[in-house]
Design an enzyme around this catalytic site. Sequence first.
Site, PDB file in Angstrom:
ATOM      1  N   ASP A 201       0.905  -1.150   0.000  1.00  0.00           N
ATOM      2  CA  ASP A 201       0.000   0.000   0.000  1.00  0.00           C
ATOM      3  C   ASP A 201       0.938   1.191   0.000  1.00  0.00           C
ATOM      4  O   ASP A 201       1.554   1.511   1.025  1.00  0.00           O
ATOM      5  CB  ASP A 201      -0.864  -0.012   1.269  1.00  0.00           C
ATOM      6  N   HIS A 202       1.068   1.851  -1.144  1.00  0.00           N
ATOM      7  CA  HIS A 202       2.176   2.814  -1.252  1.00  0.00           C
ATOM      8  C   HIS A 202       2.014   4.007  -0.307  1.00  0.00           C
ATOM      9  O   HIS A 202       2.981   4.703  -0.021  1.00  0.00           O
ATOM     10  CB  HIS A 202       2.398   3.248  -2.709  1.00  0.00           C
ATOM     11  N   HIS A 264      -5.718   2.876   1.255  1.00  0.00           N
ATOM     12  CA  HIS A 264      -4.986   4.062   1.717  1.00  0.00           C
ATOM     13  C   HIS A 264      -5.697   4.771   2.881  1.00  0.00           C
ATOM     14  O   HIS A 264      -5.088   5.103   3.896  1.00  0.00           O
ATOM     15  CB  HIS A 264      -4.800   5.074   0.591  1.00  0.00           C
TER      16      HIS A 264
HETATM   17  C1  BG6 Z   1      -3.460   4.472  -6.347  1.00  0.00           C
HETATM   18  C2  BG6 Z   1      -4.795   4.489  -7.022  1.00  0.00           C
HETATM   19  O1  BG6 Z   1      -3.407   3.464  -5.380  1.00  0.00           O
HETATM   20  O2  BG6 Z   1      -3.253   5.725  -5.721  1.00  0.00           O
HETATM   21  C3  BG6 Z   1      -4.886   5.623  -8.022  1.00  0.00           C
HETATM   22  O3  BG6 Z   1      -5.002   3.250  -7.680  1.00  0.00           O
HETATM   23  C4  BG6 Z   1      -4.535   6.942  -7.368  1.00  0.00           C
HETATM   24  O4  BG6 Z   1      -6.184   5.695  -8.588  1.00  0.00           O
HETATM   25  C5  BG6 Z   1      -3.225   6.826  -6.618  1.00  0.00           C
HETATM   26  O5  BG6 Z   1      -4.430   7.925  -8.392  1.00  0.00           O
HETATM   27  C6  BG6 Z   1      -2.971   8.062  -5.792  1.00  0.00           C
HETATM   28  O6  BG6 Z   1      -1.674   8.001  -5.268  1.00  0.00           O
HETATM   29  P1  BG6 Z   1      -0.903   9.311  -4.832  1.00  0.00           P
HETATM   30  O7  BG6 Z   1       0.348   8.807  -4.243  1.00  0.00           O
HETATM   31  O8  BG6 Z   1      -0.730  10.137  -6.059  1.00  0.00           O
HETATM   32  O9  BG6 Z   1      -1.826   9.979  -3.837  1.00  0.00           O
END
Ligand code: BG6
Length: 513
Positions: A201-202, A264
Amino acid sequence: MSIKLDTNPLRKGLQTERIVDPCVFVIFGATGDLAHRKLLPALFYLYLDGLLPRGFAIIGFASSELTDDEFRQSAKLSIAKAVTHVNLEGRLWHDFAEMLHYVHRTDDTSKSMQMLKSRIDDLDSSIGLGGNCLFYLSIPPFVFGDSAIAIRDAGLQKDEKGNGWRRIVVEKPFGSDLESARELNKILQSIFDEKQIYRIDHYLGKETVQNILVFRFVNQFVEPLLNAKFVDNIQITVAETIGVEKRGGYYDNAGALRDIVQNHMLQLLSLICMEPPRSLDPEDVRDEKIKLLRSIRPIYMARVNEVALRGQYHAGILMGERVPGYREEEHVRPDSQTETFVALKLKIDNWRWDGITAYLRTGKRLAKRGSEIAIQLKCAPRIFFGEEHRDEVEPNLIVINIQPDEGISIRFDAKVPGLSYHIQPVKMDFKYGSAFGASAPEAYERLLLDAMLGDPSLFARSDATEAAWMICDPIIQGWHALNSPLYFYAPGSWGPKEAMEFIARDGRSWRRL
Ligand code: BG6
């Protein structure tokens, strides 16, 4: 490779005393969007930071028919877009390119897997990988299970010689509901031990998210305030200006709830609301997070419209440009009911948070990009300044800015200089850039490094992914069963006007970012 090669003073590279074992990093879906936008640049940054071991190889594994050289060329183009301050020529690029290899995955899975296996074996004997291998599933979620099975059938889930480690990194979304997540956990755990499985989960790799634990538990003034006695409400926002880009096919089957909330946003909620863990040991932190997720009051399908609202963007103008409506996006059904905006009210049924509502909202094509957690405190008794200044008192606010202006700000009331007791809210700001003089490394860089180091702290455990589905499933089923309204909103707005009414019913309003 111990010398740092990065030349950008504005970027703080990762630093660690820990050493990555020699290994091969196999990317399933190596020609896809994620591999090119995030994974390859992150690996390149790790190389620049001197964090890749001497024995290291990357194998791209995908269905396009490419040679090693063609894969290297396409990787170079993508890395050049992401890493603009480095000249990708000469020895610097050459040494990295040498690490890149490609295996073509054909329709004959078992033959392709054997080809992958023999390439891994060849590299192991030529550069010495110690039998260590990490498989990264950067592929559509519906083939996660089949790919794990293919790895097992090829005998790749363990090192035949018994020396090396094997790990698997699984991208999100982890399943599409509780049942499929359980099924996927079952397949993965029948092939790998839980400690070999890394559910990514980045958001957990973002510096600002990791700082939540430090902010809460290292600063004496914060923790005593974070409970129902002092907090009025919590708002978590993940706002994006982008649409679904080229991912309409995936997104139309997912929607904002599965794409952002289930992973997230629930991770953010659990980090800000969980009890202090016994230690920073990964299992202790994960134990507290799961307790929090399990304390969220169950949502009854029949009452879903009281606590969850969905929306979808129509065509319009965003930052001076005409943008298509969601239903006009590529690979999206023209009558799609998929939500690109969600607003939720969640109650946490535990001693600390009894009676407090956490408001969550996320959407694509909104007015501004920004992710934050805002904690609004209750107002102090307004007894001091008589009728005339009472309404000037604003509640204190603690805002954790996750992106793009990473930092923390605290709003409090101050006396306006002068003879009378006029009160005005003022802000104290901490910004990462000015405090530490450099921007934080990308989340993927940190997470790929941790997976190679065998550190699962920032990855989701199986019970957490299942607990998060238990919260989201009744919402999705309720919307379906009640045929809940889908409210439309204009690009560049803050979502449908009904979302404002939704929170106004509680006597509150959304924060303006
Ligand atoms: C991803 C989603 O996990 O997170 C995308 O699949 C989204 O739809 C992205 O755009 C958002 O990541 P960040 O790091 O730009 O907030």
